[in-house]
Design a protein around this motif. Structure first.
Motif, PDB file in Angstrom:
ATOM      1  N   ARG A 279     -26.050  10.820  92.772  1.00 43.72           N
ATOM      2  CA  ARG A 279     -27.378  10.808  93.370  1.00 43.72           C
ATOM      3  C   ARG A 279     -27.359  10.346  94.814  1.00 43.72           C
ATOM      4  O   ARG A 279     -28.401  10.211  95.432  1.00 43.72           O
ATOM      5  N   THR A 280     -26.171  10.103  95.360  1.00 41.96           N
ATOM      6  CA  THR A 280     -26.075   9.694  96.754  1.00 41.96           C
ATOM      7  C   THR A 280     -26.338  10.901  97.637  1.00 41.96           C
ATOM      8  O   THR A 280     -25.745  11.960  97.439  1.00 41.96           O
ATOM      9  N   ALA A 281     -27.223  10.724  98.593  1.00 40.13           N
ATOM     10  CA  ALA A 281     -27.548  11.835  99.502  1.00 40.13           C
ATOM     11  C   ALA A 281     -26.356  12.087 100.419  1.00 40.13           C
ATOM     12  O   ALA A 281     -25.947  11.214 101.175  1.00 40.13           O
ATOM     13  N   ARG A 282     -25.789  13.284 100.299  1.00 40.24           N
ATOM     14  CA  ARG A 282     -24.660  13.669 101.137  1.00 40.24           C
ATOM     15  C   ARG A 282     -24.982  14.994 101.794  1.00 40.24           C
ATOM     16  O   ARG A 282     -25.762  15.785 101.272  1.00 40.24           O
ATOM     17  N   GLY A 283     -24.301  15.240 102.895  1.00 41.10           N
ATOM     18  CA  GLY A 283     -24.468  16.523 103.564  1.00 41.10           C
ATOM     19  C   GLY A 283     -25.897  16.753 103.985  1.00 41.10           C
ATOM     20  O   GLY A 283     -26.576  15.858 104.459  1.00 41.10           O
ATOM     21  N   GLU A 284     -26.384  17.973 103.771  1.00 37.68           N
ATOM     22  CA  GLU A 284     -27.730  18.307 104.238  1.00 37.68           C
ATOM     23  C   GLU A 284     -28.830  17.605 103.456  1.00 37.68           C
ATOM     24  O   GLU A 284     -29.955  17.546 103.911  1.00 37.68           O
ATOM     25  N   ARG A 285     -28.506  17.043 102.291  1.00 37.94           N
ATOM     26  CA  ARG A 285     -29.497  16.273 101.531  1.00 37.94           C
ATOM     27  C   ARG A 285     -29.789  14.931 102.193  1.00 37.94           C
ATOM     28  O   ARG A 285     -30.804  14.307 101.902  1.00 37.94           O
ATOM     29  N   HIS A 286     -28.875  14.484 103.053  1.00 36.51           N
ATOM     30  CA  HIS A 286     -29.074  13.216 103.751  1.00 36.51           C
ATOM     31  C   HIS A 286     -30.125  13.409 104.828  1.00 36.51           C
ATOM     32  O   HIS A 286     -30.111  14.400 105.555  1.00 36.51           O
ATOM     33  N   GLY A 287     -31.026  12.484 104.931  1.00 37.33           N
ATOM     34  CA  GLY A 287     -32.146  12.600 105.865  1.00 37.33           C
ATOM     35  C   GLY A 287     -31.764  12.688 107.331  1.00 37.33           C
ATOM     36  O   GLY A 287     -32.545  13.157 108.150  1.00 37.33           O
ATOM     37  N   ARG A 288     -30.559  12.268 107.697  1.00 33.84           N
ATOM     38  CA  ARG A 288     -30.146  12.299 109.100  1.00 33.84           C
ATOM     39  C   ARG A 288     -29.100  13.380 109.388  1.00 33.84           C
ATOM     40  O   ARG A 288     -28.506  13.389 110.457  1.00 33.84           O
ATOM     41  N   ALA A 289     -28.901  14.266 108.439  1.00 37.61           N
ATOM     42  CA  ALA A 289     -27.898  15.325 108.621  1.00 37.61           C
ATOM     43  C   ALA A 289     -28.323  16.248 109.761  1.00 37.61           C
ATOM     44  O   ALA A 289     -29.489  16.614 109.880  1.00 37.61           O
ATOM     45  N   ARG A 290     -27.358  16.619 110.589  1.00 37.42           N
ATOM     46  CA  ARG A 290     -27.636  17.532 111.699  1.00 37.42           C
ATOM     47  C   ARG A 290     -27.056  18.917 111.470  1.00 37.42           C
ATOM     48  O   ARG A 290     -27.378  19.843 112.193  1.00 37.42           O
ATOM     49  N   TYR A 291     -26.192  19.029 110.469  1.00 40.93           N
ATOM     50  CA  TYR A 291     -25.512  20.299 110.234  1.00 40.93           C
ATOM     51  C   TYR A 291     -25.677  20.706 108.780  1.00 40.93           C
ATOM     52  O   TYR A 291     -26.067  19.914 107.934  1.00 40.93           O
ATOM     53  N   THR A 292     -25.347  21.931 108.496  1.00 41.55           N
ATOM     54  CA  THR A 292     -25.496  22.457 107.134  1.00 41.55           C
ATOM     55  C   THR A 292     -24.126  22.707 106.504  1.00 41.55           C
ATOM     56  O   THR A 292     -23.113  22.806 107.209  1.00 41.55           O
ATOM     57  N   SER A 293     -24.132  22.877 105.201  1.00 44.77           N
ATOM     58  CA  SER A 293     -22.893  23.217 104.492  1.00 44.77           C
ATOM     59  C   SER A 293     -22.354  24.557 104.973  1.00 44.77           C
ATOM     60  O   SER A 293     -21.135  24.754 105.054  1.00 44.77           O
ATOM     61  N   ALA A 294     -23.258  25.472 105.319  1.00 43.77           N
ATOM     62  CA  ALA A 294     -22.833  26.787 105.818  1.00 43.77           C
ATOM     63  C   ALA A 294     -22.052  26.642 107.121  1.00 43.77           C
ATOM     64  O   ALA A 294     -21.033  27.323 107.322  1.00 43.77           O
ATOM     65  N   GLN A 295     -22.495  25.742 107.997  1.00 48.30           N
ATOM     66  CA  GLN A 295     -21.766  25.517 109.250  1.00 48.30           C
ATOM     67  C   GLN A 295     -20.391  24.912 108.972  1.00 48.30           C
ATOM     68  O   GLN A 295     -19.407  25.278 109.608  1.00 48.30           O
ATOM     69  N   VAL A 296     -20.339  23.998 108.027  1.00 52.28           N
ATOM     70  CA  VAL A 296     -19.062  23.371 107.667  1.00 52.28           C
ATOM     71  C   VAL A 296     -18.101  24.432 107.133  1.00 52.28           C
ATOM     72  O   VAL A 296     -16.928  24.489 107.524  1.00 52.28           O
ATOM     73  N   LEU A 297     -18.597  25.285 106.242  1.00 50.69           N
ATOM     74  CA  LEU A 297     -17.751  26.342 105.685  1.00 50.69           C
ATOM     75  C   LEU A 297     -17.262  27.305 106.760  1.00 50.69           C
ATOM     76  O   LEU A 297     -16.119  27.767 106.717  1.00 50.69           O
ATOM     77  N   GLU A 298     -18.113  27.586 107.727  1.00 52.29           N
ATOM     78  CA  GLU A 298     -17.703  28.481 108.816  1.00 52.29           C
ATOM     79  C   GLU A 298     -16.606  27.833 109.662  1.00 52.29           C
ATOM     80  O   GLU A 298     -15.629  28.485 110.038  1.00 52.29           O
TER      81      GLU A 298
END
Length: 156
Positions: free
Chosen positions: A94-113
């Motif tokens: 349940r820990t907010a990670r990645g784009e679920r985190h309120g301060r995330a600036r990037y998406t999983s799609a960008q990471v995969l790219e």
């Protein structure tokens, strides 16, 4: 054990198929039931714990084993520390990670790219950053696995 508190709680909960006793009256923004007494607000699950088990030990909170904030079922509650609560959160994912985190600036799609371009062997991390419009440090964090470890690329 306080019979009047037990009756008060039982009159204000709905039993779910999972055995949770969901508080259906006033709730706070995070979904926890609230009880007003003497002009003060108390969390319903804490009152429930006390009604069936006695006072909450000093310095401890009341944790849910069911991950259901409005639940007041004493069998789903236990005393614990904030560290216990944080460990439960991590173990249950349940820990907010990645784009679920309120301060995330990037998406999983960008990471995969970024991962895909690194695997293809682009000559420069700076070129990847420029091509994707992301900071160079973001590309390095992905390359050296400093962040976004939960996003798996094709070869992982």
């Amino acid at each position: 054990m306080n019979k009047s508190d037990q009756d008060y709680i039982l009159a204000r909960v709905k039993v779910t198929p999972y055995g949770c006793w969901e508080w259906f009256r006033c709730r706070c923004k995070k979904g926890y039931g609230q009880i007003s007494r003497g002009g003060k607000l108390f969390r319903a699950h804490r009152v429930a714990w006390s009604a069936w088990n006695g006072p909450v030990p000093k310095g401890l909170g009341v944790l849910h084993s069911c991950d259901n904030p409005p639940c007041c079922n004493p069998e789903h509650l236990r005393p614990g520390t904030q560290l216990d609560n944080m460990r439960d959160r991590a173990l249950r994912g349940r820990t907010a990670r990645g784009e679920r985190h309120g301060r995330a600036r990037y998406t999983s799609a960008q990471v995969l790219e970024v991962k895909r371009l690194l695997e293809e062997g682009w000559l420069s991390q700076r070129r990847i950053a420029k091509a994707l419009g992301v900071p160079y440090s973001f590309v390095l964090d992905i390359k050296y696995r400093n962040r976004w470890l939960h996003v798996k690329g094709a070869g992982e």
